[in-house]
Design a protein around this motif. Structure first.
Motif, mmCIF file in Angstrom:
data_model
loop_
_atom_site.group_PDB
_atom_site.id
_atom_site.type_symbol
_atom_site.label_atom_id
_atom_site.label_comp_id
_atom_site.label_asym_id
_atom_site.label_seq_id
_atom_site.Cartn_x
_atom_site.Cartn_y
_atom_site.Cartn_z
ATOM 1 N N LEU A 1 22.221 34.818 24.400
ATOM 2 C CA LEU A 1 21.827 36.242 24.467
ATOM 3 C C LEU A 1 22.666 37.376 24.284
ATOM 4 O O LEU A 1 22.083 38.211 23.619
ATOM 5 N N GLY A 2 23.863 37.162 24.478
ATOM 6 C CA GLY A 2 24.992 37.975 24.204
ATOM 7 C C GLY A 2 25.156 38.478 22.782
ATOM 8 O O GLY A 2 25.061 39.372 22.367
ATOM 9 N N ILE A 3 24.762 37.312 21.910
ATOM 10 C CA ILE A 3 24.908 37.597 20.408
ATOM 11 C C ILE A 3 23.828 38.672 19.923
ATOM 12 O O ILE A 3 23.866 39.270 19.155
ATOM 13 N N GLN A 4 22.624 38.525 20.757
ATOM 14 C CA GLN A 4 21.430 39.245 20.204
ATOM 15 C C GLN A 4 21.996 40.846 21.021
ATOM 16 O O GLN A 4 21.485 41.708 20.226
ATOM 17 N N TRP A 5 22.165 40.582 22.037
ATOM 18 C CA TRP A 5 22.714 42.223 22.708
ATOM 19 C C TRP A 5 23.616 42.914 21.845
ATOM 20 O O TRP A 5 23.350 44.024 21.392
ATOM 21 N N ASN B 1 15.703 19.798 24.284
ATOM 22 C CA ASN B 1 14.891 20.042 23.191
ATOM 23 C C ASN B 1 14.464 21.421 23.237
ATOM 24 O O ASN B 1 14.507 22.313 22.104
ATOM 25 N N GLN B 2 14.138 21.738 24.346
ATOM 26 C CA GLN B 2 13.508 23.288 24.293
ATOM 27 C C GLN B 2 14.446 24.203 24.393
ATOM 28 O O GLN B 2 14.395 25.190 23.458
ATOM 29 N N LEU B 3 15.720 23.907 24.783
ATOM 30 C CA LEU B 3 16.874 24.738 24.757
ATOM 31 C C LEU B 3 17.296 24.864 23.350
ATOM 32 O O LEU B 3 17.836 25.848 23.042
ATOM 33 N N ASN B 4 17.251 23.735 22.764
ATOM 34 C CA ASN B 4 18.097 23.631 21.575
ATOM 35 C C ASN B 4 17.081 24.510 20.628
ATOM 36 O O ASN B 4 17.807 25.072 19.579
ATOM 37 N N ARG B 5 16.120 24.238 20.718
ATOM 38 C CA ARG B 5 14.940 25.043 19.601
ATOM 39 C C ARG B 5 15.301 26.438 19.648
ATOM 40 O O ARG B 5 15.477 27.250 18.964
ATOM 41 N N TYR B 6 15.565 26.835 21.078
ATOM 42 C CA TYR B 6 15.747 28.498 21.148
ATOM 43 C C TYR B 6 17.180 28.676 20.767
ATOM 44 O O TYR B 6 17.309 29.872 19.829
ATOM 45 N N ALA B 7 18.247 28.130 20.961
ATOM 46 C CA ALA B 7 19.457 28.403 20.471
ATOM 47 C C ALA B 7 19.327 28.103 19.062
ATOM 48 O O ALA B 7 20.065 29.070 18.300
ATOM 49 N N VAL B 8 18.958 27.367 18.104
ATOM 50 C CA VAL B 8 18.889 27.203 16.861
ATOM 51 C C VAL B 8 18.008 28.448 16.110
ATOM 52 O O VAL B 8 18.691 29.161 15.289
ATOM 53 N N GLY B 9 17.194 28.933 16.672
ATOM 54 C CA GLY B 9 16.388 29.993 16.432
ATOM 55 C C GLY B 9 17.050 31.202 16.430
ATOM 56 O O GLY B 9 17.225 32.031 15.221
ATOM 57 N N VAL B 10 17.740 31.370 17.558
ATOM 58 C CA VAL B 10 18.487 32.742 17.820
ATOM 59 C C VAL B 10 19.661 32.819 16.462
ATOM 60 O O VAL B 10 19.836 33.687 15.941
ATOM 61 N N LEU B 11 20.402 31.679 16.529
ATOM 62 C CA LEU B 11 21.333 31.615 15.395
ATOM 63 C C LEU B 11 21.039 32.026 13.986
ATOM 64 O O LEU B 11 21.638 32.434 13.345
ATOM 65 N N GLN B 12 19.849 31.435 13.628
ATOM 66 C CA GLN B 12 19.248 31.717 12.385
ATOM 67 C C GLN B 12 18.940 32.816 12.226
ATOM 68 O O GLN B 12 19.112 33.542 11.166
ATOM 69 N N LYS C 1 15.385 44.617 18.278
ATOM 70 C CA LYS C 1 15.092 43.930 19.342
ATOM 71 C C LYS C 1 14.821 44.677 20.625
ATOM 72 O O LYS C 1 15.397 45.347 20.953
ATOM 73 N N ASP C 2 13.706 44.114 21.231
ATOM 74 C CA ASP C 2 13.274 44.730 22.338
ATOM 75 C C ASP C 2 14.301 43.861 23.605
ATOM 76 O O ASP C 2 13.633 42.758 24.048
ATOM 77 N N MET C 3 15.266 44.390 24.056
ATOM 78 C CA MET C 3 16.170 43.522 24.742
ATOM 79 C C MET C 3 15.854 43.166 26.176
ATOM 80 O O MET C 3 16.139 42.365 26.738
ATOM 81 N N VAL C 4 15.056 44.185 26.815
ATOM 82 C CA VAL C 4 14.385 44.033 27.970
ATOM 83 C C VAL C 4 13.321 42.762 27.917
ATOM 84 O O VAL C 4 13.685 42.071 28.731
ATOM 85 N N LYS C 5 12.466 42.701 26.877
ATOM 86 C CA LYS C 5 11.778 41.609 26.775
ATOM 87 C C LYS C 5 12.436 40.273 26.562
ATOM 88 O O LYS C 5 12.074 39.238 26.991
ATOM 89 N N GLU C 6 13.517 40.520 25.568
ATOM 90 C CA GLU C 6 14.163 38.957 25.288
ATOM 91 C C GLU C 6 14.946 38.550 26.524
ATOM 92 O O GLU C 6 15.150 37.447 26.768
ATOM 93 N N THR C 7 15.457 39.516 27.264
ATOM 94 C CA THR C 7 16.304 38.922 28.499
ATOM 95 C C THR C 7 15.411 38.352 29.533
ATOM 96 O O THR C 7 15.746 37.532 30.081
ATOM 97 N N ILE D 1 29.881 29.005 19.586
ATOM 98 C CA ILE D 1 28.632 29.113 19.861
ATOM 99 C C ILE D 1 27.697 28.322 18.907
ATOM 100 O O ILE D 1 26.483 27.753 19.288
ATOM 101 N N GLN D 2 28.110 27.989 17.764
ATOM 102 C CA GLN D 2 27.616 26.994 16.862
ATOM 103 C C GLN D 2 27.460 25.625 17.206
ATOM 104 O O GLN D 2 26.638 24.829 16.810
#
Length: 344
Positions: free
Chosen positions: A298-302, A164-175, A314-320, A143-144
């Motif tokens: 999304l799975g790592i957050q779940w 770039n948009q998707l990358n920012r989301y991915a980096v933010g979640v992992l951090q 985390k509000d997983m409904v909102k995040e999903t 995933i990294q």
């Protein structure tokens, strides 16, 4: 193996002419010439195919295997009509050259994986070269790797803003997940068993790519078996599972999930007694494994929220809903998000 006669016949009619006006360095360090303008692309493995779908769905021109039921949910209509050409994973791990030639993709993405895939990748690269299809390698074992893989594919496809948009989301979640669980004591890590197969007695050992989300989410994989193959699914006995006695069980198959609730033997396991058995969300693609994909973001957050709601609230409904809007282009209602999060 590719049939030599079919290959020769196809090569004779595949005098493809493309204007290669751009040279890139792929994720394996190879220099590859690709068209400056790409309109159609394929990938030879599901993880790369799904990434292609989220970055440039209009360019995706072929699938590795026919869509399953879950994969037809919440994906665009066009996705259901794309031809199947096979690949490194799916359709018997072979390429249907007739279909591939009809598709005539401008570029093909290959998954640079482990040494055991090198020979297959080399053969496919050779075939693609003879067909006049540039082959570029992507590194996406963990995933990294996804943030860099998103940027790389976006660059190849000239979809840099989207990537770039998707990358920012991915980096933010992992951090965020890493920070939330960084100080987690070893004795607070939740013991987890990953149940695969219809009977739930296939699993993945410690260090398997198929269970990488467990330690990253603050869990401890109870199975210490070393992987015996890339395909995984190591068989264990019911007696061994009782010895593991995990706090949490993650289940891949719906049939298995239903059986666990009814089987008296499983009720001896702590996770079942405490009602901590979870069917992994799998729409439109599995959030955890098989195949691994960007849905793991999304799975790592779940999973972190399941195992450590105090550390990763985390509000997983909102995040999903936010994830599906960004990655899949679908707007979900709260009810739809809940149905995805807690499949029955």
């Amino acid at each position: 193996m590719l049939r030599r006669g079919v290959l020769i016949a196809l090569l004779l009619v595949s005098l493809c002419s493309s204007a290669y006006s751009r040279t890139i360095t792929d994720m394996s360090g190879r220099k590859v010439s690709i068209p400056d303008r790409i309109e159609k692309a394929v990938a030879l493995s599901p993880p790369a195919t799904y990434m292609l779908y989220t970055i440039a769905p209009e360019m995706l021109a072929g699938l590795n295997f026919p869509l399953q039921g879950d994969e037809k949910i919440y994906t665009v209509e066009r996705f259901k009509k794309i031809p199947v050409f096979g690949g490194l994973v799916g359709e018997g791990r072979t390429l249907n050259l007739e279909v591939l030639l009809k598709i005539k993709p401008d570029v093909a993405f290959l998954w640079e994986r482990s040494n055991s895939f090198n020979a297959i990748n080399s053969e496919y690269e050779r075939v693609l070269r003879k067909l006049g299809i540039p082959a570029v390698f992507m590194r996406m074992d963990t995933i990294q790797d996804y943030p860099a893989a998103l940027l790389f594919m976006g660059d190849v496809l000239n979809r840099r803003d989207r990537a770039n948009q998707l990358n920012r989301y991915a980096v933010g979640v992992l951090q965020r997940v890493e920070r939330a669980l960084a100080a987690l004591p070893a004795d607070r890590k939740v013991s987890v068993y990953y149940a695969e197969g219809l009977d739930g007695l296939a699993t993945e050992g410690e260090g398997s790519m198929h269970t990488e989300l467990i330690p990253l989410s603050g869990g401890r994989n109870v199975c210490r078996l070393k992987p015996t193959s890339l395909m995984g699914q190591e068989k264990i006995s019911m007696e061994q599972l009782l010895l593991y006695d995990p706090d949490v069980i993650l289940v891949k198959e719906k049939i298995c999930f239903q059986r666990i609730q009814k089987d008296a033997r499983w009720k001896l396991v702590r996770a079942v007694r405490n009602k901590r058995v979870y069917l992994i969300p799998h729409v439109p693609f599995n959030w955890f494994d098989r195949p691994p994909s960007y849905m793991r973001l999304l799975g790592i957050q779940w999973l972190a929220n399941l195992l450590h709601p105090d550390r990763y609230p985390k509000d997983m409904v909102k995040e999903t809903k936010a994830f599906y809007r960004l990655f899949i282009g679908r707007t979900l209602s709260d009810a739809e998000a809940r149905d995805i999060l807690w499949p029955r």
